[in-house]
Design an enzyme around this catalytic site. Sequence first.
Site, PDB file in Angstrom:
ATOM      1  N   ALA A  77       0.680  -1.207  -0.049  1.00 33.52           N
ATOM      2  CA  ALA A  77       0.099  -0.104  -0.046  1.00 33.52           C
ATOM      3  C   ALA A  77       0.900   1.478   0.087  1.00 33.52           C
ATOM      4  O   ALA A  77       0.247   2.312  -0.433  1.00 33.52           O
ATOM      5  CB  ALA A  77      -0.952   0.037   1.208  1.00 33.52           C
ATOM      6  N   PRO A  86      -5.226   5.417   1.790  1.00 29.77           N
ATOM      7  CA  PRO A  86      -4.686   5.281   3.115  1.00 29.77           C
ATOM      8  C   PRO A  86      -4.259   3.707   3.061  1.00 29.77           C
ATOM      9  O   PRO A  86      -4.704   2.686   2.299  1.00 29.77           O
ATOM     10  CB  PRO A  86      -5.895   5.288   4.075  1.00 29.77           C
ATOM     11  CG  PRO A  86      -7.071   5.160   3.387  1.00 29.77           C
ATOM     12  CD  PRO A  86      -6.751   5.497   1.755  1.00 29.77           C
ATOM     13  N   ASP A  87      -2.967   3.577   3.749  1.00 31.64           N
ATOM     14  CA  ASP A  87      -2.637   2.606   3.993  1.00 31.64           C
ATOM     15  C   ASP A  87      -3.326   1.443   5.178  1.00 31.64           C
ATOM     16  O   ASP A  87      -4.327   2.278   5.645  1.00 31.64           O
ATOM     17  CB  ASP A  87      -0.984   2.058   4.349  1.00 31.64           C
ATOM     18  CG  ASP A  87      -0.627   2.979   5.651  1.00 31.64           C
ATOM     19  OD1 ASP A  87      -1.460   3.083   6.342  1.00 31.64           O
ATOM     20  OD2 ASP A  87       0.608   3.297   5.594  1.00 31.64           O
ATOM     21  N   PHE A  88      -2.819   0.358   5.663  1.00 28.45           N
ATOM     22  CA  PHE A  88      -3.636  -0.247   6.736  1.00 28.45           C
ATOM     23  C   PHE A  88      -3.052  -0.132   8.321  1.00 28.45           C
ATOM     24  O   PHE A  88      -3.911   0.004   8.973  1.00 28.45           O
ATOM     25  CB  PHE A  88      -3.735  -1.842   6.511  1.00 28.45           C
ATOM     26  CG  PHE A  88      -4.654  -2.222   5.284  1.00 28.45           C
ATOM     27  CD1 PHE A  88      -5.508  -3.190   5.918  1.00 28.45           C
ATOM     28  CD2 PHE A  88      -4.674  -1.760   4.038  1.00 28.45           C
ATOM     29  CE1 PHE A  88      -6.396  -3.469   4.907  1.00 28.45           C
ATOM     30  CE2 PHE A  88      -5.468  -1.860   3.184  1.00 28.45           C
ATOM     31  CZ  PHE A  88      -6.800  -2.926   3.568  1.00 28.45           C
ATOM     32  N   ARG A  89      -1.897   0.063   8.210  1.00 26.30           N
ATOM     33  CA  ARG A  89      -1.204   0.060   9.485  1.00 26.30           C
ATOM     34  C   ARG A  89      -0.723   1.216  10.057  1.00 26.30           C
ATOM     35  O   ARG A  89      -0.524   1.676  11.368  1.00 26.30           O
ATOM     36  CB  ARG A  89       0.111  -0.722   9.290  1.00 26.30           C
ATOM     37  CG  ARG A  89      -0.400  -2.249   9.134  1.00 26.30           C
ATOM     38  CD  ARG A  89       0.881  -2.885   8.564  1.00 26.30           C
ATOM     39  NE  ARG A  89       2.105  -2.872   9.782  1.00 26.30           N
ATOM     40  CZ  ARG A  89       2.069  -3.639  10.939  1.00 26.30           C
ATOM     41  NH1 ARG A  89       1.138  -4.658  10.873  1.00 26.30           N
ATOM     42  NH2 ARG A  89       3.062  -3.688  11.637  1.00 26.30           N
ATOM     43  N   ASN A 160      -1.856  -4.757  -3.631  1.00 27.90           N
ATOM     44  CA  ASN A 160      -2.914  -3.509  -3.782  1.00 27.90           C
ATOM     45  C   ASN A 160      -4.148  -3.886  -4.815  1.00 27.90           C
ATOM     46  O   ASN A 160      -3.927  -4.736  -5.732  1.00 27.90           O
ATOM     47  CB  ASN A 160      -2.441  -2.217  -4.293  1.00 27.90           C
ATOM     48  CG  ASN A 160      -1.301  -1.794  -3.208  1.00 27.90           C
ATOM     49  OD1 ASN A 160      -1.273  -2.303  -2.191  1.00 27.90           O
ATOM     50  ND2 ASN A 160      -0.564  -1.224  -3.853  1.00 27.90           N
ATOM     51  N   ASP A 162      -6.105  -1.608  -5.870  1.00 31.08           N
ATOM     52  CA  ASP A 162      -6.678  -0.126  -6.428  1.00 31.08           C
ATOM     53  C   ASP A 162      -6.397   0.079  -7.914  1.00 31.08           C
ATOM     54  O   ASP A 162      -7.077   0.940  -8.481  1.00 31.08           O
ATOM     55  CB  ASP A 162      -5.646   1.129  -5.798  1.00 31.08           C
ATOM     56  CG  ASP A 162      -4.341   0.644  -5.852  1.00 31.08           C
ATOM     57  OD1 ASP A 162      -3.907   0.379  -7.016  1.00 31.08           O
ATOM     58  OD2 ASP A 162      -3.700   1.163  -4.856  1.00 31.08           O
ATOM     59  N   HIS A 179      -3.619 -10.012  -4.131  1.00 24.92           N
ATOM     60  CA  HIS A 179      -4.675  -9.958  -3.391  1.00 24.92           C
ATOM     61  C   HIS A 179      -6.190  -9.557  -4.207  1.00 24.92           C
ATOM     62  O   HIS A 179      -7.098  -9.147  -3.363  1.00 24.92           O
ATOM     63  CB  HIS A 179      -4.588  -9.188  -1.879  1.00 24.92           C
ATOM     64  CG  HIS A 179      -3.484  -9.550  -1.328  1.00 24.92           C
ATOM     65  ND1 HIS A 179      -2.759  -8.786  -0.236  1.00 24.92           N
ATOM     66  CD2 HIS A 179      -2.990 -10.929  -1.125  1.00 24.92           C
ATOM     67  CE1 HIS A 179      -1.846  -9.514   0.281  1.00 24.92           C
ATOM     68  NE2 HIS A 179      -2.095 -10.724  -0.116  1.00 24.92           N
ATOM     69  N   CYS A 190     -23.861 -18.027  -8.169  1.00 22.87           N
ATOM     70  CA  CYS A 190     -23.974 -18.895  -9.230  1.00 22.87           C
ATOM     71  C   CYS A 190     -22.652 -18.358 -10.143  1.00 22.87           C
ATOM     72  O   CYS A 190     -22.481 -19.032 -11.216  1.00 22.87           O
ATOM     73  CB  CYS A 190     -25.161 -18.253 -10.334  1.00 22.87           C
ATOM     74  SG  CYS A 190     -24.952 -16.617 -11.113  1.00 22.87           S
ATOM     75  N   CYS A 314       8.006   5.867  -1.045  1.00 19.18           N
ATOM     76  CA  CYS A 314       8.373   5.249  -2.293  1.00 19.18           C
ATOM     77  C   CYS A 314       8.725   6.116  -3.326  1.00 19.18           C
ATOM     78  O   CYS A 314       9.310   5.798  -4.245  1.00 19.18           O
ATOM     79  CB  CYS A 314       6.794   4.431  -2.809  1.00 19.18           C
ATOM     80  SG  CYS A 314       6.997   3.080  -1.523  1.00 19.18           S
TER      81      CYS A 314
END
Length: 406
Positions: A77, A86-89, A160, A162, A179, A190, A314
């Site tokens: 992320a 937003p990232d997760f952590r 990611n 996105d 993911h 179905c 990054c």
Amino acid sequence: MMSTDNDKAIEEGSEGESEAASNSQTPSTMESLSRYLLDALSLAEDTTQILEEVSFEGVAKYITSGKCQNIITMVGAGISTSAGIPDFRSPGTGLYDNLQQYNLPHPQAIFMIDFFKENPKPFFVLAKELYPGSFKPTPCHYFIKMLNDKGLLLRHYTQNIDTLERVSGLPEDKIVEAHGTFHTSHCMECGKVYSLSWMKEKIFADEIPHCEEADCGGVIKPDIVFFGESLPQRFAECASLDFKKCDLLIILGTSLVVQPFASLAHRVSASTPRLYINLEKCDSSDMLMAMLFGGGFTFDAENNTRDVFKKAMCDEGCYELAQLLGWGDELQSLVKKEHERIDQLKTASMSGDGSLSDSSVVATRQRDVQQGTGASVSTTETHQGTEKSVDSNASPRQTETVIKES
């Protein structure tokens, strides 16, 4: 990264065992044991130093030497946060710290498949806020695209969802969305496939999407991987071939705590250089990983022959590397041109909610790639030749995974 209660218990147990091990054994003892087991199993590999110097500059020299032709990128992320996702952590700004409004039993529940089946509403409310098409690719995304344009990228592995890699113009066959992705969706009953544009219409109408097949009515779920679901088969198929060929691994914006994605970093040969650009170093002290894959990262070890850590955001790290490669102006120009292009597309195809039509951008970029106007290689050309299409939903069951992490 946070995990399910069961996963958390497992992780806490593992942490306790690791702490106990570290108290009873010095790092040198652990390293000796690892090497002994590898030698005993005839798994020890050549650790000859390939880089002229084990440094950020040394990696740049290696890339420009002509000896580096099969680069793999692994990302989380962190490469998308500058786009506004937003990232997760991260404390305070991370996604898990800002989910109280959804009245969840715990933050991770919004990405747990069992909870989604019981109550999908919170996920779709969040999906509207984070939906692909509201953001532009970052300089980091375009640096990865440049690697491909210059014939150096073997594969790009992303956690990611996105779809910004697709928007940047990176060919689909070079991307492994470990993911999953919002790009397609399936009926959970179905199996009927629904498009990105169809799903977007439902989400922005504040509806829970249901299957339109007669006598079905099942909930439509984006093809992203929830806790408790399988990883895409493409992940396993590509990884089994790619990492044997990799001659440089670049890891960006991920804390490498989620398996099985994190283990990819250990699947390259013992001499393959690894560049890690992130704000923090990952924990590389896992004893089991050391025994199975020859150890974690050795950034600060005296005998380090390949691992380079660059503490940076990054985008900043990619700009610095591009400058060392002589691509700095080219990268800045590419980012400017592509962002202007997206703005023009946004003006021309503005949807009623005011967000960018992601499917339009992706379709346009893929057409440009195929026609050769996108300064990229053909989507059917890879280092292994033309790839066959694979079912992205069938795979061995993996339970310790998340949507994306940093």
